[in-house]
Motif scaffolding. Structure first.
Motif, PDB file in Angstrom:
ATOM      1  N   GLY A 340       0.738  12.346   9.439  1.00 12.74           N
ATOM      2  CA  GLY A 340      -0.352  11.394   9.220  1.00 12.74           C
ATOM      3  C   GLY A 340       0.158   9.969   9.291  1.00 12.74           C
ATOM      4  O   GLY A 340       1.324   9.700   9.618  1.00 12.74           O
ATOM      5  N   ASN A 341      -0.686   9.025   9.008  1.00 18.43           N
ATOM      6  CA  ASN A 341      -0.336   7.607   9.070  1.00 18.43           C
ATOM      7  C   ASN A 341       0.098   7.095   7.710  1.00 18.43           C
ATOM      8  O   ASN A 341      -0.509   7.399   6.693  1.00 18.43           O
ATOM      9  CB  ASN A 341      -1.544   6.793   9.559  1.00 18.43           C
ATOM     10  CG  ASN A 341      -1.951   7.160  10.969  1.00 18.43           C
ATOM     11  OD1 ASN A 341      -1.095   7.428  11.811  1.00 18.43           O
ATOM     12  ND2 ASN A 341      -3.246   7.178  11.240  1.00 18.43           N
ATOM     13  N   GLY A 342       1.161   6.312   7.698  1.00 18.62           N
ATOM     14  CA  GLY A 342       1.579   5.677   6.474  1.00 18.62           C
ATOM     15  C   GLY A 342       0.689   4.488   6.160  1.00 18.62           C
ATOM     16  O   GLY A 342      -0.182   4.096   6.943  1.00 18.62           O
ATOM     17  N   LEU A 343       0.914   3.894   4.997  1.00 22.37           N
ATOM     18  CA  LEU A 343       0.090   2.755   4.592  1.00 22.37           C
ATOM     19  C   LEU A 343       0.344   1.543   5.472  1.00 22.37           C
ATOM     20  O   LEU A 343      -0.567   0.777   5.772  1.00 22.37           O
ATOM     21  CB  LEU A 343       0.379   2.415   3.129  1.00 22.37           C
ATOM     22  CG  LEU A 343      -0.461   1.289   2.520  1.00 22.37           C
ATOM     23  CD1 LEU A 343      -1.946   1.662   2.519  1.00 22.37           C
ATOM     24  CD2 LEU A 343       0.008   0.970   1.107  1.00 22.37           C
ATOM     25  N   TRP A 344       1.597   1.349   5.911  1.00 22.91           N
ATOM     26  CA  TRP A 344       1.954   0.165   6.683  1.00 22.91           C
ATOM     27  C   TRP A 344       2.387   0.556   8.090  1.00 22.91           C
ATOM     28  O   TRP A 344       3.170   1.501   8.266  1.00 22.91           O
ATOM     29  CB  TRP A 344       3.100  -0.589   6.005  1.00 22.91           C
ATOM     30  CG  TRP A 344       2.904  -0.868   4.556  1.00 22.91           C
ATOM     31  CD1 TRP A 344       3.606  -0.316   3.517  1.00 22.91           C
ATOM     32  CD2 TRP A 344       1.955  -1.761   3.966  1.00 22.91           C
ATOM     33  NE1 TRP A 344       3.160  -0.816   2.328  1.00 22.91           N
ATOM     34  CE2 TRP A 344       2.141  -1.699   2.568  1.00 22.91           C
ATOM     35  CE3 TRP A 344       0.980  -2.601   4.488  1.00 22.91           C
ATOM     36  CZ2 TRP A 344       1.386  -2.457   1.685  1.00 22.91           C
ATOM     37  CZ3 TRP A 344       0.217  -3.353   3.605  1.00 22.91           C
ATOM     38  CH2 TRP A 344       0.430  -3.278   2.239  1.00 22.91           C
ATOM     39  N   PRO A 345       1.959  -0.178   9.118  1.00 26.74           N
ATOM     40  CA  PRO A 345       2.452   0.061  10.482  1.00 26.74           C
ATOM     41  C   PRO A 345       3.954  -0.197  10.576  1.00 26.74           C
ATOM     42  O   PRO A 345       4.513  -1.015   9.837  1.00 26.74           O
ATOM     43  CB  PRO A 345       1.670  -0.959  11.323  1.00 26.74           C
ATOM     44  CG  PRO A 345       0.471  -1.302  10.513  1.00 26.74           C
ATOM     45  CD  PRO A 345       0.906  -1.207   9.074  1.00 26.74           C
ATOM     46  N   ARG A 346       4.598   0.485  11.505  1.00 31.35           N
ATOM     47  CA  ARG A 346       6.051   0.409  11.626  1.00 31.35           C
ATOM     48  C   ARG A 346       6.533  -1.017  11.871  1.00 31.35           C
ATOM     49  O   ARG A 346       7.539  -1.455  11.304  1.00 31.35           O
ATOM     50  CB  ARG A 346       6.528   1.328  12.756  1.00 31.35           C
ATOM     51  CG  ARG A 346       8.040   1.351  12.930  1.00 31.35           C
ATOM     52  CD  ARG A 346       8.482   2.358  13.980  1.00 31.35           C
ATOM     53  NE  ARG A 346       9.929   2.324  14.154  1.00 31.35           N
ATOM     54  CZ  ARG A 346      10.791   2.933  13.377  1.00 31.35           C
ATOM     55  NH1 ARG A 346      10.357   3.648  12.350  1.00 31.35           N
ATOM     56  NH2 ARG A 346      12.092   2.852  13.601  1.00 31.35           N
ATOM     57  N   GLU A 347       5.815  -1.768  12.728  1.00 36.00           N
ATOM     58  CA  GLU A 347       6.285  -3.118  13.041  1.00 36.00           C
ATOM     59  C   GLU A 347       6.259  -4.024  11.808  1.00 36.00           C
ATOM     60  O   GLU A 347       7.115  -4.903  11.650  1.00 36.00           O
ATOM     61  CB  GLU A 347       5.444  -3.739  14.160  1.00 36.00           C
ATOM     62  CG  GLU A 347       3.958  -3.889  13.870  1.00 36.00           C
ATOM     63  CD  GLU A 347       3.141  -2.668  14.261  1.00 36.00           C
ATOM     64  OE1 GLU A 347       1.914  -2.810  14.430  1.00 36.00           O
ATOM     65  OE2 GLU A 347       3.749  -1.584  14.426  1.00 36.00           O
ATOM     66  N   LEU A 348       5.293  -3.799  10.904  1.00 41.18           N
ATOM     67  CA  LEU A 348       5.265  -4.585   9.678  1.00 41.18           C
ATOM     68  C   LEU A 348       6.402  -4.192   8.741  1.00 41.18           C
ATOM     69  O   LEU A 348       6.983  -5.047   8.063  1.00 41.18           O
ATOM     70  CB  LEU A 348       3.922  -4.410   8.970  1.00 41.18           C
ATOM     71  CG  LEU A 348       2.679  -4.964   9.677  1.00 41.18           C
ATOM     72  CD1 LEU A 348       1.444  -4.794   8.797  1.00 41.18           C
ATOM     73  CD2 LEU A 348       2.868  -6.423  10.050  1.00 41.18           C
ATOM     74  N   LEU A 349       6.719  -2.898   8.699  1.00 36.84           N
ATOM     75  CA  LEU A 349       7.834  -2.452   7.861  1.00 36.84           C
ATOM     76  C   LEU A 349       9.168  -2.993   8.372  1.00 36.84           C
ATOM     77  O   LEU A 349      10.044  -3.357   7.578  1.00 36.84           O
ATOM     78  CB  LEU A 349       7.871  -0.921   7.817  1.00 36.84           C
ATOM     79  CG  LEU A 349       6.762  -0.246   7.000  1.00 36.84           C
ATOM     80  CD1 LEU A 349       6.796   1.260   7.217  1.00 36.84           C
ATOM     81  CD2 LEU A 349       6.899  -0.577   5.512  1.00 36.84           C
ATOM     82  N   LEU A 350       9.319  -3.060   9.683  1.00 43.45           N
ATOM     83  CA  LEU A 350      10.555  -3.609  10.244  1.00 43.45           C
ATOM     84  C   LEU A 350      10.688  -5.095   9.909  1.00 43.45           C
ATOM     85  O   LEU A 350      11.785  -5.579   9.602  1.00 43.45           O
ATOM     86  CB  LEU A 350      10.585  -3.399  11.754  1.00 43.45           C
ATOM     87  CG  LEU A 350      10.761  -1.942  12.206  1.00 43.45           C
ATOM     88  CD1 LEU A 350      10.607  -1.832  13.726  1.00 43.45           C
ATOM     89  CD2 LEU A 350      12.132  -1.399  11.775  1.00 43.45           C
ATOM     90  N   ALA A 351       9.558  -5.812   9.950  1.00 44.62           N
ATOM     91  CA  ALA A 351       9.589  -7.229   9.570  1.00 44.62           C
ATOM     92  C   ALA A 351       9.898  -7.374   8.087  1.00 44.62           C
ATOM     93  O   ALA A 351      10.654  -8.272   7.683  1.00 44.62           O
ATOM     94  CB  ALA A 351       8.260  -7.882   9.922  1.00 44.62           C
ATOM     95  N   GLN A 352       9.337  -6.490   7.272  1.00 44.09           N
ATOM     96  CA  GLN A 352       9.633  -6.528   5.840  1.00 44.09           C
ATOM     97  C   GLN A 352      11.111  -6.251   5.593  1.00 44.09           C
ATOM     98  O   GLN A 352      11.744  -6.888   4.753  1.00 44.09           O
ATOM     99  CB  GLN A 352       8.776  -5.516   5.076  1.00 44.09           C
ATOM    100  CG  GLN A 352       9.005  -5.554   3.571  1.00 44.09           C
ATOM    101  CD  GLN A 352       8.319  -4.428   2.820  1.00 44.09           C
ATOM    102  OE1 GLN A 352       7.882  -3.443   3.421  1.00 44.09           O
ATOM    103  NE2 GLN A 352       8.212  -4.558   1.512  1.00 44.09           N
TER     104      GLN A 352
END
Length: 367
Positions: A340-352
């Motif tokens: 399923g989908n996580g709460l945050w998109p991958r690109e946002l997690l990488l920026a975080q």
């Protein structure tokens, strides 16, 4: 159903406003489109529910906030009544709420203060630090029954978790482009700091179903204060309100107080300066970090709380390094493939992750 409202005026217009707001909320605790002209989603909570701006007419709008985090039922309303009632007006007014005890169906309605910008600016962070020093200046006994726990484990539990999962923390560092050895270095520094103050208690902490040694008892020399609990960039804003006496008037708003609890002064400072967030990124330089901390210390001294600047900043740096290391471990877990989908998109997690790396590097190495 009995409800409590927090509008201070008692004239007929106010009662009409309260009734208009109540009519817009269904018995199940949701916005009722039959009485709403327009609605806008502002953000999604951890439980999937949305905070929304809703319009009764083109000229009248409010902010509807359902319970967005499990375990926070009635909590923000309680904070408004028992804590924020003694604050200067640095928060949106709470206009109406559901009756206590509604659980996940609870809700609150706030005044609409308009569109807010959440771009990082040093002068805005300094305003927050100034207000923070004020509410941190009071002993916990000044407030009525401050909650003991927030949305995240306290720093002692975070340290214990890192001791328990040091290998996972080291792997998160490696995935982030940092040396694995930083994990052991930070934990060794925590042990030395605790030993230097004699705070090496051997009690146990319980996480989940298992108990394990708590490790060094750090920062015990600092008294806990009333903490906002979640003071990241998305939870404060400064609005410009036109000119006054030839200068631009501005007003600070601090939002979302449902995580308020007792914690160390470093907790709010870390969220303000170094906490990374997927939706609200920022870049804080080392000079800005020191300026915010020095400003906080100067304001604290004004209210009678005096610390050695050198010791306080060194302790903050260790606190921030520990917290950032733990955050990198959490982000690494969020980046792993899941059903399923996580709460945050991958690109946002990488920026975080990049933001957390920058903060950790600056606090740990001073670069």
């Amino acid at each position: 159903m009995n409800r409590t409202n927090y509008i201070s005026e008692t004239n007929d217009d106010t009662y009409d406003e309260i009734n208009d707001i109540r009519r817009c909320i269904s018995p199940s605790g949701e916005l009722d489109d039959r009485y709403i002209w327009r609605r806008e989603k502002l953000y999604q909570g951890m439980n999937g529910k949305y905070v929304e701006r809703f319009y009764i007419s083109p000229e009248r709008s409010y902010v509807f906030k359902p319970v967005t985090h499990q375990g926070n039922e009635d909590r923000e309303s309680w904070v408004y009544e028992h804590i924020l009632s003694a604050f200067p007006p640095i928060y949106p007014r709470l206009l109406e709420r559901s009756a206590p005890g509604q659980g996940d169906g609870g809700w609150t309605v706030f005044e609409d203060i308009g569109a807010l910008g959440h771009s990082y600016k040093l002068e805005h962070a300094l305003l927050v630090a100034e207000q923070m020093a004020w509410w941190h200046s009071f002993p916990l006994t000044h407030w009525e029954r401050v909650p003991e726990e927030g949305q995240k484990p306290d720093i002692q539990q975070i340290i214990a978790d890192l001791y328990e999962r040091e290998a996972a923390a080291a792997a998160a560092l490696e995935e982030s482009g940092l040396p694995r050895t930083i994990a052991a270095d930070i934990l060794n520094a925590a042990t030395r700091a605790a030993e230097s103050t004699g705070n090496t208690g051997e009690d146990h902490l319980r996480t989940g179903k298992e108990a394990y040694p708590a490790g060094p008892r750090l920062f015990a020399q600092y008294e806990k204060v009333m903490s906002h609990g979640d003071l990241h960039l998305g939870n404060y804003a400064v609005k410009l309100n036109g000119e006054k006496d030839g200068e631009q008037s501005r007003r600070l708003y601090i939002l979302d107080w449902e995580h308020a609890h007792a914690n160390l002064p470093f907790w709010d400072l870390y969220y303000l300066i170094d906490m990374s967030h997927p939706h609200f990124p920022k870049q804080v330089t080392s000079l800005q970090r020191e300026r915010i901390l020095q400003h906080y210390l100067q304001q604290s001294a004004h209210y009678g709380k005096v610390w050695s600047a050198e010791d306080f900043i060194a302790d903050y740096s260790l606190f921030a390094a520990i917290f950032s290391l733990w955050m990198l471990m959490l982000i690494a877990s969020d980046l792993k493939p899941k059903d399923g989908n996580g709460l945050w998109p991958r690109e946002l997690l990488l920026a975080q992750r990049a933001e957390a790396v920058a903060g950790l590097t600056a606090c740990w190495t001073g670069s």
